[in-house]
Design a protein around this motif. Structure first.
Motif, short mmCIF file in Angstrom:
data_model
loop_
_atom_site.label_atom_id
_atom_site.label_comp_id
_atom_site.label_asym_id
_atom_site.label_seq_id
_atom_site.Cartn_x
_atom_site.Cartn_y
_atom_site.Cartn_z
N GLU A 69 0.83 -1.20 0.00
CA GLU A 69 0.00 0.00 0.00
C GLU A 69 0.86 1.26 0.00
OE1 GLU A 69 -3.47 2.18 -0.23
OE2 GLU A 69 -3.15 0.02 -0.47
N THR A 70 1.97 1.20 0.77
CA THR A 70 2.90 2.34 0.79
C THR A 70 3.48 2.60 -0.60
OG1 THR A 70 3.49 1.82 3.08
CG2 THR A 70 4.99 3.26 1.86
N ALA A 71 3.91 1.52 -1.30
CA ALA A 71 4.47 1.66 -2.65
C ALA A 71 3.44 2.23 -3.62
CB ALA A 71 4.98 0.31 -3.15
N LYS A 72 2.20 1.77 -3.48
CA LYS A 72 1.14 2.25 -4.36
C LYS A 72 0.95 3.75 -4.21
CE LYS A 72 -3.77 1.50 -5.36
NZ LYS A 72 -4.99 0.73 -4.97
N LEU A 73 0.98 4.25 -2.97
CA LEU A 73 0.80 5.68 -2.73
C LEU A 73 2.02 6.47 -3.21
CD1 LEU A 73 -0.79 5.46 0.83
CD2 LEU A 73 -1.94 6.10 -1.30
N THR A 83 11.10 6.79 -8.40
CA THR A 83 12.06 6.38 -7.37
C THR A 83 12.06 4.85 -7.27
OG1 THR A 83 11.60 8.39 -6.11
CG2 THR A 83 12.73 6.60 -4.96
N PRO A 84 13.21 4.18 -7.43
CA PRO A 84 13.24 2.72 -7.38
C PRO A 84 12.94 2.18 -5.99
CG PRO A 84 15.46 3.61 -7.58
CD PRO A 84 14.52 4.76 -7.75
N ILE A 85 12.17 1.08 -5.95
CA ILE A 85 11.79 0.45 -4.68
C ILE A 85 12.21 -1.01 -4.71
CG2 ILE A 85 9.86 -0.23 -3.18
CD1 ILE A 85 8.29 2.14 -4.31
N ILE A 86 12.92 -1.45 -3.65
CA ILE A 86 13.25 -2.87 -3.46
C ILE A 86 12.45 -3.38 -2.27
CG2 ILE A 86 15.04 -4.56 -2.93
CD1 ILE A 86 17.07 -2.78 -4.29
N PRO A 95 7.10 -15.96 -4.31
CA PRO A 95 6.76 -15.79 -5.73
C PRO A 95 5.47 -15.01 -5.94
CG PRO A 95 7.52 -18.03 -5.32
CD PRO A 95 7.34 -17.38 -3.97
N THR A 96 4.41 -15.34 -5.17
CA THR A 96 3.14 -14.65 -5.31
C THR A 96 3.28 -13.19 -4.91
OG1 THR A 96 1.97 -16.70 -4.83
CG2 THR A 96 0.72 -14.64 -4.65
N GLN A 97 3.95 -12.96 -3.79
CA GLN A 97 4.13 -11.59 -3.31
C GLN A 97 5.02 -10.78 -4.25
OE1 GLN A 97 5.24 -11.14 0.76
NE2 GLN A 97 3.17 -11.66 1.48
N ALA A 98 5.98 -11.47 -4.86
CA ALA A 98 6.86 -10.78 -5.81
C ALA A 98 6.07 -10.21 -6.98
CB ALA A 98 7.95 -11.72 -6.31
N GLN A 99 5.12 -11.00 -7.48
CA GLN A 99 4.28 -10.52 -8.58
C GLN A 99 3.49 -9.29 -8.17
OE1 GLN A 99 1.91 -13.84 -9.80
NE2 GLN A 99 3.64 -15.03 -10.57
N ILE A 100 2.95 -9.33 -6.93
CA ILE A 100 2.21 -8.18 -6.43
C ILE A 100 3.14 -6.97 -6.31
CG2 ILE A 100 0.88 -7.26 -4.49
CD1 ILE A 100 0.04 -10.15 -3.87
N GLY A 101 4.33 -7.20 -5.79
CA GLY A 101 5.30 -6.12 -5.61
C GLY A 101 5.68 -5.46 -6.92
N TYR A 102 5.95 -6.27 -7.94
CA TYR A 102 6.31 -5.72 -9.24
C TYR A 102 5.14 -4.92 -9.84
CZ TYR A 102 10.56 -8.54 -9.20
OH TYR A 102 11.77 -9.07 -8.87
N GLY A 105 5.22 -1.36 -8.89
CA GLY A 105 6.35 -0.54 -9.33
C GLY A 105 7.69 -0.92 -8.74
N ALA A 106 7.80 -2.07 -8.08
CA ALA A 106 9.09 -2.47 -7.51
C ALA A 106 10.08 -2.80 -8.62
CB ALA A 106 8.91 -3.69 -6.61
#
Length: 568
Positions: A69-73, A83-86, A95-102, A105-106
């Motif tokens: 949610e933080t990345a989305k905002l 700004t790049p996010i890791i 794997p599932t969370q990685a897809q959500i993260g990407y 904008g990760a």
């Protein structure tokens, strides 16, 4: 330890556990790197509002607002969007969370426990990429600023050059209308022709600069190709006659009478090709042939060919054509003059219209320049060319109308002496005294009376006091420019049901000037210097329209009054 080429590298560390923040800082410490550590997504967002970061290391699982949610905002804000996010997480469903993260904008996703070497390598890469992207962004902004300044410089230079040129050419034309002996006539003609030649060079350079800067756009509208061709031939007929060569045209009758395209640019290409043909032809003549290539329900493809019996071109010379600032050799430049920009500009204009331009030439025998362009059909089109009034016929009709106005009993000299006749009265708003004088004298030659004001504010006051038949409004004036003055006049007139034609005058002649004039409420546009013929066509046309509109309004008023009287 991370080594960075940027002394201002600033990394935001976001994790709800203090020990994790301390571990990340220890892994990534290095010269020139600063850290901001926060324990929640909300804190991270507050920091993003205040500072710019090179990279964000963001824990996924946090109370209140999680990492996703933080990345989305963060991505929703223009300033922090790139700004790049890791993402960092200790969960097993990586794997599932990685897809959500990407999807949020990760740029990367790492599973805890973190390998210090891998983390340092990835951080170094993403920090450097971000640094370079910021450099490119700044350079892009600087280029845009430089381009904007270049456009402003061109506009100002155009204004500064064209304003005195307007005086030189206008006064020379007016001088030629007076009684002169043969020598004085020759000198005045030389002044006028030299001014026009200089204006052609100025126009070429400005057009080329606008094309190079990407500031020249096409203005697509309905137009009659027959009128464009005939008007161009008529414009250059005297130049051909002076050299003792013929200039003729042939237009295929099957071409629809009304098409859609940029008639101004088509005319410009024709003038360039025909002027070149006249320049390089000393005997024989020039033929312009307009042919139908193909057509379908939506478009019409036409070919315009200019054939001359001039000096021709060798195979080597053909390779140099259409290059800017180039003529076939130095001797040609010395003998015939010119900037060498005409064909280059023509080529680029034809390219912009999606067409082609080619040359077929034999040294010593002549050349044929052909440009082919596809134009849209117009809903106004009725078929071939046969029933279209020619340009010269329309001009003769306008001239008759103008003569009729001047011969009207309401416009006698005695009446004008008693009180200025508003059908002949024109307001000239211009801050340049020479331009004022030239315009007033030109209007006098055309049978009109001109009043002058020095800025937009004075123009507004004069326009609201006197019902002028027309206003010639300079666009660039101190105190209040012509655009603002036009807006105020239009607002005031809307309250009293009046509409005075306003023609914008500008010495800039830059792309977009005409559109800006029309958007401001002006009815038409004229670039300086305005020759007597151009001014005549424009002023006569709008005065006739204004008079017709006034007569219609009077007729409707009388009918309304008669109806009311009949009912009573």
């Amino acid at each position: 330890m991370i080594e960075t080429t940027d002394a201002s590298t600033h990394i935001l560390l976001v994790d709800d556990k203090e020990e994790n923040l301390m571990a990340l800082e220890a892994m990534l410490q290095g010269p020139g790197i600063r850290f901001t550590k926060v324990h929640s997504g909300r804190e991270a967002l507050r920091c993003m509002l205040k500072q710019e970061f090179s990279l964000i290391l963001l824990d996924v699982q946090m109370p209140d607002v999680d990492g996703f949610e933080t990345a989305k905002l963060i991505q929703q804000r223009e300033r922090s969007r790139n700004t790049p996010i890791i993402f960092l997480t200790g969960t097993e469903s990586a794997p599932t969370q990685a897809q959500i993260g990407y999807s949020y904008g990760a740029v990367d996703y790492m599973l805890k426990p973190i390998s210090p070497e891998i983390l340092r390598s990835k951080v170094a890469v993403f920090v450097e990429l971000y640094r370079k992207s910021r450099i490119l962004e700044r350079q892009s902004q600087e280029l845009m600023q430089a381009n904007r300044l270049k456009g402003e410089f061109l506009a100002n230079m155009s204004h500064e050059i064209r304003t005195p040129m307007s005086g030189v050419i206008g006064l020379a034309e007016l001088l030629l209308k007076t009684k002169l002996d043969a020598e004085q006539q020759d000198l005045a003609t030389l002044i006028r022709d030299s001014g026009l030649a200089l204006l052609t060079i100025i126009n070429d350079i400005l057009d080329f600069s606008k094309i190079e800067a990407g500031k020249l756009n096409l203005d697509v509208h309905d137009f009659e190709l027959n009128s464009i061709v005939e008007g161009t031939i008529e414009l250059l007929q005297n130049a051909a006659s002076d050299k003792g060569i013929y200039l003729k045209t042939e237009i295929e009758s099957s071409i629809p009478n009304v098409l859609r395209g940029d008639s101004i640019r088509i005319r410009q290409v024709l003038i360039n090709l025909l002027s070149n043909a006249i320049k390089f032809t000393s005997r024989g003549g020039i033929s312009l042939k307009v042919s139908l290539v193909k057509q379908n329900p939506d478009t019409v493809t036409v070919s315009l060919s200019v054939t001359d019996t001039g000096i021709g071109l060798s195979e080597r010379d053909k390779q140099l054509l259409f290059r800017p600032f180039t003529q076939v050799d130095g001797a040609t430049t010395r003998r015939y003059g010119g900037t060498g920009l005409g064909l280059s500009i023509s080529k680029r204009l034809v390219d912009m219209m999606g067409g082609t331009i080619e040359v077929d030439s034999t040294l010593g025998k002549g050349s044929t320049f052909t440009f082919i362009v596809t134009l849209d059909r117009s809903h106004l089109s009725t078929g071939g060319q046969q029933d279209i009034p020619t340009a010269s016929a329309r001009r003769r009709e306008a001239s008759k109308s103008h003569q009729n106005i001047k011969a009207s009993p309401a416009l006698t000299t005695n009446d004008t002496a008693k009180a200025p006749d508003t059908v002949k009265l024109i307001l000239v708003a211009d801050d340049n005294k020479t331009s004022q004088l030239v315009t007033i004298l030109q209007l006098k030659q055309l049978g009109y009376v001109g009043h002058t004001v020095n800025n937009g504010r004075e123009a507004v006051e004069a326009a609201l006091k006197t019902p002028y038949s027309l206003i010639l409004m300079d666009c660039q004036m101190p105190d209040m420019d012509g655009f603002e003055a036009t807006g105020i006049i239009r607002h005031s007139e809307s309250e009293i049901g009046r509409h005075t034609p306003i023609i914008g005058l500008t010495a800039q002649a830059m792309e977009g000037d005409r559109e800006r004039c029309l958007q401001a409420g002006m009815d038409d546009y004229l670039s300086k210097p305005a020759t007597l013929e151009r001014l005549r066509n424009l002023v006569d046309g709008w005065v006739i329209k204004a008079r017709s509109r006034s007569n219609e309004n009077d007729h409707h008023t009388r009918r309304s009054q008669d109806g009311e009287n009949g009912q009573s």
